[in-house]
Design a protein around this motif. Sequence first.
Motif: not given
Length: 93
Positions: A7, A10, A24, A38, A40-42, A46, A48, A85
């Motif tokens: 986090l 990012l 984001l 989550c 989008k992070c992946q 990442y 997450i 978050y």
Amino acid sequence: MDIFEMLEELQEKALHDEELRKCLLQTKMEKEPFMAFCSKCQELGYAIYPMELIAAGEESYAAMKRSTNGGGENSPMLEGEDDLYEMFFAAIS
């Protein structure tokens, strides 16, 4: 790399890349914003996942509670969010 490091990394990237930041922030407009974030992070590499993000926030909050006056009502830090978050978005907004 643990969830806190992911986090933080990012967040730093988002603060220096306006397009990433907007991308984001856009996840908050989705029907299921937490899941969209989550996902989008992946997509960004990442790992997450929802349950890990929730658990890490709760674990961090519990540790803070234990370290501040035993978690009593005189603990000013307890007014902070335990939600990683929301803290993430507060930092990039």
